[in-house]
Design a protein around this motif. Structure first.
Motif, PDB file in Angstrom:
ATOM      1  N   LEU A   1      -1.905 -10.109  10.547  1.00  0.00           N
ATOM      2  CA  LEU A   1      -2.332  -9.645   9.228  1.00  0.00           C
ATOM      3  C   LEU A   1      -3.761  -9.106   9.215  1.00  0.00           C
ATOM      4  O   LEU A   1      -4.184  -8.484   8.241  1.00  0.00           O
ATOM      5  N   GLU A   2      -4.509  -9.341  10.273  1.00  0.00           N
ATOM      6  CA  GLU A   2      -5.886  -8.830  10.326  1.00  0.00           C
ATOM      7  C   GLU A   2      -5.892  -7.315  10.181  1.00  0.00           C
ATOM      8  O   GLU A   2      -5.145  -6.599  10.838  1.00  0.00           O
ATOM      9  N   GLY A   3      -6.744  -6.822   9.274  1.00  0.00           N
ATOM     10  CA  GLY A   3      -6.873  -5.392   9.052  1.00  0.00           C
ATOM     11  C   GLY A   3      -5.845  -4.799   8.108  1.00  0.00           C
ATOM     12  O   GLY A   3      -5.898  -3.598   7.829  1.00  0.00           O
ATOM     13  N   THR A   4      -4.929  -5.594   7.614  1.00  0.00           N
ATOM     14  CA  THR A   4      -3.892  -5.086   6.718  1.00  0.00           C
ATOM     15  C   THR A   4      -4.301  -5.230   5.251  1.00  0.00           C
ATOM     16  O   THR A   4      -5.284  -5.902   4.935  1.00  0.00           O
ATOM     17  N   THR A   5      -3.538  -4.610   4.373  1.00  0.00           N
ATOM     18  CA  THR A   5      -3.728  -4.772   2.929  1.00  0.00           C
ATOM     19  C   THR A   5      -2.797  -5.866   2.442  1.00  0.00           C
ATOM     20  O   THR A   5      -1.582  -5.779   2.617  1.00  0.00           O
ATOM     21  N   ILE A   6      -3.392  -6.913   1.848  1.00  0.00           N
ATOM     22  CA  ILE A   6      -2.605  -8.058   1.381  1.00  0.00           C
ATOM     23  C   ILE A   6      -2.738  -8.180  -0.128  1.00  0.00           C
ATOM     24  O   ILE A   6      -3.849  -8.182  -0.666  1.00  0.00           O
TER      25      ILE A   6
END
Length: 312
Positions: free
Chosen positions: A159-164
């Protein structure tokens, strides 16, 4: 001094003495009335947090008014707050009497504002991997991360660097527990991902489906909230990970409410949850299956999680 002047003097003196006694009695009465600083409600205001679309939620919650009025024999007004913080602030400013508070919102209202006492916790059925309910009523639930089924994201580390898609920072399932899970993987939920703050877990699921977000932090399993609009939601999304258990939501009241009335309200909600009509309503609002008595110590784990998030 003539006897006449003396008589007048003594008469005036006696009036002053009586006035002083009267002031003293009145003052004593004021002190007694403010000793406990409690109030007895002549009507009741109940507010929910917007865990899904606020207008939809309010329409579902409105029927509670009649049921609670029958239980308490006073007028009841039900509403939905504009966000998670608003219901806490409304309790703190004494604008509402009762709040349906998620665990972190309850702790904030109780500890920071000294404005809330917990009466009850909700009960829910557990949830299977496919979103169906188990047969067991539980006093906790999970948050989870979802992505689209065709996503390359397979773990929290991915999930690092993603849009959550998150909820408000006081949302236990929509932010606090997921943020702690990210921190466990060395990922800062504010700087190592692109946080997209939405209102309502249904909005978070929809954001994943329409590509606005790569992933969403939601309560287990909030996908059921949108299944009527998106019948293929369980096929189109997948679960990446679950968090640790979260204590179930609270029903909390003003700290300075009369103790007898706290007990009345507590029993009223228990009765509503046990009735067929009432259970159908609270199930439709928050997937609650009824209510059990609670105490503040149940939320010590929430305080621990809050401290972890505040230290980031």
């Amino acid at each position: 001094m003539t006897w006449k002047k003396a008589a007048i003097f003594l008469f005036v003196l006696s009036l002053l003495f009586l006035a002083a006694c009267g002031d003293s009695d009145d003052s004593s009465g004021d002190d007694n009335s403010s000793d406990g600083d409690t109030y007895v409600p002549d009507s009741l205001t109940v507010q929910f947090v917007p865990s899904q679309n606020a207008e939809t939620l309010e329409a579902r919650a409105k029927p509670l008014e009649d049921l609670l009025e029958n239980e308490l024999d006073i007028d009841v007004t039900v509403s939905v707050s504009t966000n998670y913080n608003t219901v806490v602030e409304s309790l703190a400013s004494e604008q509402i009497d009762v709040g349906f508070l998620p665990p972190n919102a309850y702790v904030q209202a109780h500890d920071e504002y000294e404005a809330a006492d917990v009466l009850l916790q909700s009960q829910r059925y557990g949830v299977n991997e496919d979103g169906s309910n188990t047969d067991e009523l539980v006093d906790s639930y999970y948050a989870m991360f979802i992505t689209r089924s065709d996503s390359d994201i397979e773990s929290i580390a991915d999930l690092e660097g993603t849009t959550i898609a998150f909820q408000d920072i006081t949302s236990s399932a929509g932010y606090v527990w997921p943020a702690a899970a990210l921190l466990d993987e060395g990922i800062d939920p504010l700087s190592d991902v692109n946080p997209l703050v939405l209102q309502g877990h249904d909005a978070a699921v929809t954001a994943v489906l329409n590509g606005e977000a790569d992933a969403a932090a939601i309560f287990q399993d909030a996908r059921n909230v949108v299944v009527n609009d998106f019948p293929d939601v369980f096929e189109d999304t997948k679960v990446v990970a679950y968090t640790e258990p979260i204590p179930n939501d609270t029903i909390s009241v003003q700290t300075n409410m009369d103790e007898e009335w706290k007990e009345k309200i507590q029993q009223a909600f228990i009765n509503v949850g046990e009735s067929e009509e009432g259970r159908e309503i609270v199930r439709d609002i928050y997937t609650h299956e009824g209510y059990v008595e609670s105490e503040d110590s149940n939320f010590d784990i929430v305080r621990e999680y809050s401290e972890r998030i505040q230290e980031q």
